[in-house]
Design an enzyme around this catalytic site. Structure first.
Site, PDB file in Angstrom:
ATOM      1  CG  ASP A 183     -11.468  -2.061 -54.280  1.00 57.60           C
ATOM      2  OD1 ASP A 183     -11.148  -0.886 -54.004  1.00 57.60           O
ATOM      3  OD2 ASP A 183     -10.897  -2.718 -55.153  1.00 57.60           O
ATOM      4  CG  HIS A 184      -9.936   1.999 -49.758  1.00 57.31           C
ATOM      5  ND1 HIS A 184      -8.880   1.185 -50.071  1.00 57.31           N
ATOM      6  CD2 HIS A 184      -9.489   3.264 -49.956  1.00 57.31           C
ATOM      7  CE1 HIS A 184      -7.842   1.929 -50.420  1.00 57.31           C
ATOM      8  NE2 HIS A 184      -8.186   3.203 -50.367  1.00 57.31           N
ATOM      9  CG  HIS A 246      -7.444  -0.149 -54.975  1.00 62.44           C
ATOM     10  ND1 HIS A 246      -8.454  -0.679 -54.210  1.00 62.44           N
ATOM     11  CD2 HIS A 246      -6.396  -0.007 -54.122  1.00 62.44           C
ATOM     12  CE1 HIS A 246      -8.036  -0.841 -52.959  1.00 62.44           C
ATOM     13  NE2 HIS A 246      -6.781  -0.440 -52.885  1.00 62.44           N
TER      14      HIS A 246
HETATM   15  C1  BG6 Z   1      -4.359   0.208 -50.284  1.00 60.37           C
HETATM   16  C2  BG6 Z   1      -2.994  -0.348 -50.553  1.00 60.37           C
HETATM   17  O1  BG6 Z   1      -5.340  -0.709 -50.680  1.00 60.37           O
HETATM   18  O2  BG6 Z   1      -4.525   1.410 -51.013  1.00 60.37           O
HETATM   19  C3  BG6 Z   1      -1.921   0.660 -50.209  1.00 60.37           C
HETATM   20  O3  BG6 Z   1      -2.815  -1.538 -49.787  1.00 60.37           O
HETATM   21  C4  BG6 Z   1      -2.181   1.979 -50.883  1.00 60.37           C
HETATM   22  O4  BG6 Z   1      -0.638   0.164 -50.557  1.00 60.37           O
HETATM   23  C5  BG6 Z   1      -3.612   2.430 -50.650  1.00 60.37           C
HETATM   24  O5  BG6 Z   1      -1.281   2.932 -50.378  1.00 60.37           O
HETATM   25  C6  BG6 Z   1      -3.955   3.655 -51.477  1.00 60.37           C
HETATM   26  O6  BG6 Z   1      -5.220   4.104 -51.098  1.00 60.37           O
HETATM   27  P1  BG6 Z   1      -5.621   5.643 -51.263  1.00 60.37           P
HETATM   28  O7  BG6 Z   1      -7.048   5.699 -50.816  1.00 60.37           O
HETATM   29  O8  BG6 Z   1      -4.686   6.410 -50.380  1.00 60.37           O
HETATM   30  O9  BG6 Z   1      -5.430   5.962 -52.708  1.00 60.37           O
END
Ligand code: BG6
Length: 497
Positions: A183-184, A246
């Site tokens: 989960d990044h 997230h």
């Molecule tokens: C991803 C989603 O996991 O996270 C995207 O699939 C979203 O839809 C993105 O735009 C948002 O990530 P960050 O790091 O730009 O907040």
């Protein structure tokens, strides 16, 4: 953490994730001296690259998506020498035979046996790739020599049942210890800092409960629309795309009990316990506590943008939500009765992720009758991105002869304090996967607990088309229904800082 020499295999080597995130992250790790010595990277995809043409393609990707400065020939050359390409279709066993043969070309035993497989592929291919790796003998559940790990990224199924089925299939070929589910958001510095903030400061943690906290708001808003991802998004929607993963991860870190140690399992045990305490809703309750929305045409930064239903490859009568807001309750001792509001959406007014902890007012407002205006309750805001930082709001006396109060803020700003450099989420996560540290990755029970929540929040959606109050113009803060929902418990959405 010590990192052992290894080969990294990227499935989906010609795809967007490889070009935009993975390769730039690996290059920056190499530049920062964080890669093991030696290491190799092997890309697998269908396109007919050679080692040389793949390297050229990646150099352009690092120039375009990496941090400046662009790699000089002296910097790029030694890195590029470790990149190899293996063409093949992921459906076919021959691809894995060729891959095994290329892995065997490596000069040392560690490079042949320590293997990190990154599945930057369609999720529908996860099980198949893992099964082929197993059949090819490249994945041994209890390796006697070396280690083999698999990194996968969401979506892990699309509801609790399919996530469970996927986990069952993966478990046939790989042990839980070998699976690194990304989960990044957990790779973001500011998200990691939540634990540091809570558990290394005596001031806040003592107040971190139902006695002093009135409610919590977690906002992850984006100005971007669905872009060219309608194929995926039409199946997912905001709840599955963002909230299930997230936002619930951020919620878990904000509200979980202190772990007994920094052992990865101790931390993940606390997160699972917290997720299991989230109240599950019946469809009737979900209708009161959860709101979905979809953007219509509007303006983003003064430019007109189309509505979701007019986006390429979106069904003209699509009911897919591009926004979701929910009021959650945690049925446990610490948080009983404290509303926790989550909201996320595309084409909102600003791109910002933040957590706002709203404290209760003082028990007796000494200044209320004397003072204009009335003192506002304290609040702590954790700015996850952009303008990363933390701010504390408290009341101060406005200098002057009359008694006037004004909320003031104490700000901690990441850039001012630590300089602009923070590693990208993927750098951190790739480094941890190479080092075998699972702390920032999702365990099987965590994923399944999060899906159980998501399923209960969306109960009844599929049967009901979107209603008028669920649409919002692009560039606004979401649908009117979300304001009505939060007002029902006496609150309103805070404009992010
Ligand atoms: C991803 C989603 O996991 O996270 C995207 O699939 C979203 O839809 C993105 O735009 C948002 O990530 P960050 O790091 O730009 O907040």
């Amino acid at each position: 953490l010590p990192v052992e020499p290894c080969s990294i295999v990227l499935f989906g080597a010609s795809g967007d994730l490889t070009r935009r995130k993975l390769l730039p992250a690996l290059y920056h790790l190499y530049q920062a001296g964080q890669m093991p010595e030696p290491f190799r990277i092997l890309g697998v995809a269908r396109r007919p690259y050679t080692d040389e043409t793949w390297r050229d393609e990646l150099r352009t990707a690092v120039e375009q998506f990496g941090r400046p400065p662009a790699p000089s020939p002296q910097d790029w050359h030694p890195f590029a020498q470790r990149l190899f390409y293996c063409q093949g279709d992921l459906d076919r066993p021959e691809t894995y035979e060729r891959l095994a043969a290329r892995l065997q070309e490596a000069p040392t035993a560690q490079l042949r046996q320590n293997l990190l497989f990154y599945l930057a592929t369609k999720p529908s291919q996860f099980s198949q790739v893992v099964q082929h790796l197993h059949q090819q003998g490249l994945l041994r559940p209890r390796p006697e020599v070396g280690w083999q790990r698999i990194v996968i990224e969401k979506p892990f199924g699309h509801d609790a049942a399919s996530a469970h089925a996927l986990n069952e299939t993966l478990a046939r070929y790989a042990s839980e210890e070998q699976l690194f589910r990304i989960d990044h958001y957990l790779g973001k510095e500011t998200v990691q800092n939540i634990m540091m903030f809570r558990f290394s400061n005596a001031v806040f943690e003592r107040l971190w409960n139902r006695d002093t906290i009135d409610h919590i708001q977690i906002t992850v808003s984006e100005t971007a629309g669905v872009g060219d991802r309608a194929g995926y998004y039409e199946e997912a929607g905001a709840l599955r795309d963002m909230l299930q993963n997230h936002l619930l991860q951020v919620l878990a870190l904000i509200t979980m009990e202190p772990p007994v140690s920094l052992d990865p399992e101790a931390i993940r045990d606390e997160k699972v316990k917290l997720l299991r305490s989230v109240r599950r809703y019946t469809p009737d309750q979900a209708a009161r506590h959860v709101v979905r929305g979809q953007y219509t045409a509007g303006q983003i930064e003064d430019k007109p943008v189309p509505g979701y239903r007019q986006e390429p490859r979106v069904r003209p009568d699509s009911n897919v939500e591009t926004y979701v807001a929910a009021r959650l309750f945690l049925d446990n001792w610490r948080w009983s009765g404290v509303p926790i509001y989550l909201r996320t959406g595309k084409r909102l007014a600003r791109t910002v992720s933040e957590v706002r902890i709203q404290f209760k007012p003082t028990p007796h407002v000494l200044f209320a009758t004397l003072c204009a205006p009335t003192p506002a309750p304290n609040a702590v805001t954790l700015r996850l991105q952009p303008r990363e930082g933390i701010s504390l709001r408290f009341n101060g006396k406005v200098p002057g002869l009359d008694l006037r109060v004004r909320p003031v803020r104490m700000h901690f700003d990441y850039n001012a304090e630590f300089g602009a450099y923070t590693p990208e989420a993927y750098e951190r996560l790739l480094r941890d996967a190479i080092a075998g540290d699972p702390t920032l990755f999702l365990r099987r029970d965590e994923i399944e607990a999060a899906w159980a929540i998501a399923d209960s929040l969306r109960a009844g959606w599929d049967e009901r088309p979107l209603s008028q109050t669920e649409f919002y113009p692009a560039g606004s803060w979401g649908p009117p229904a979300a304001d009505v929902m939060i007002a029902a418990t006496g609150h309103s959405w805070h404009e992010p800082l």
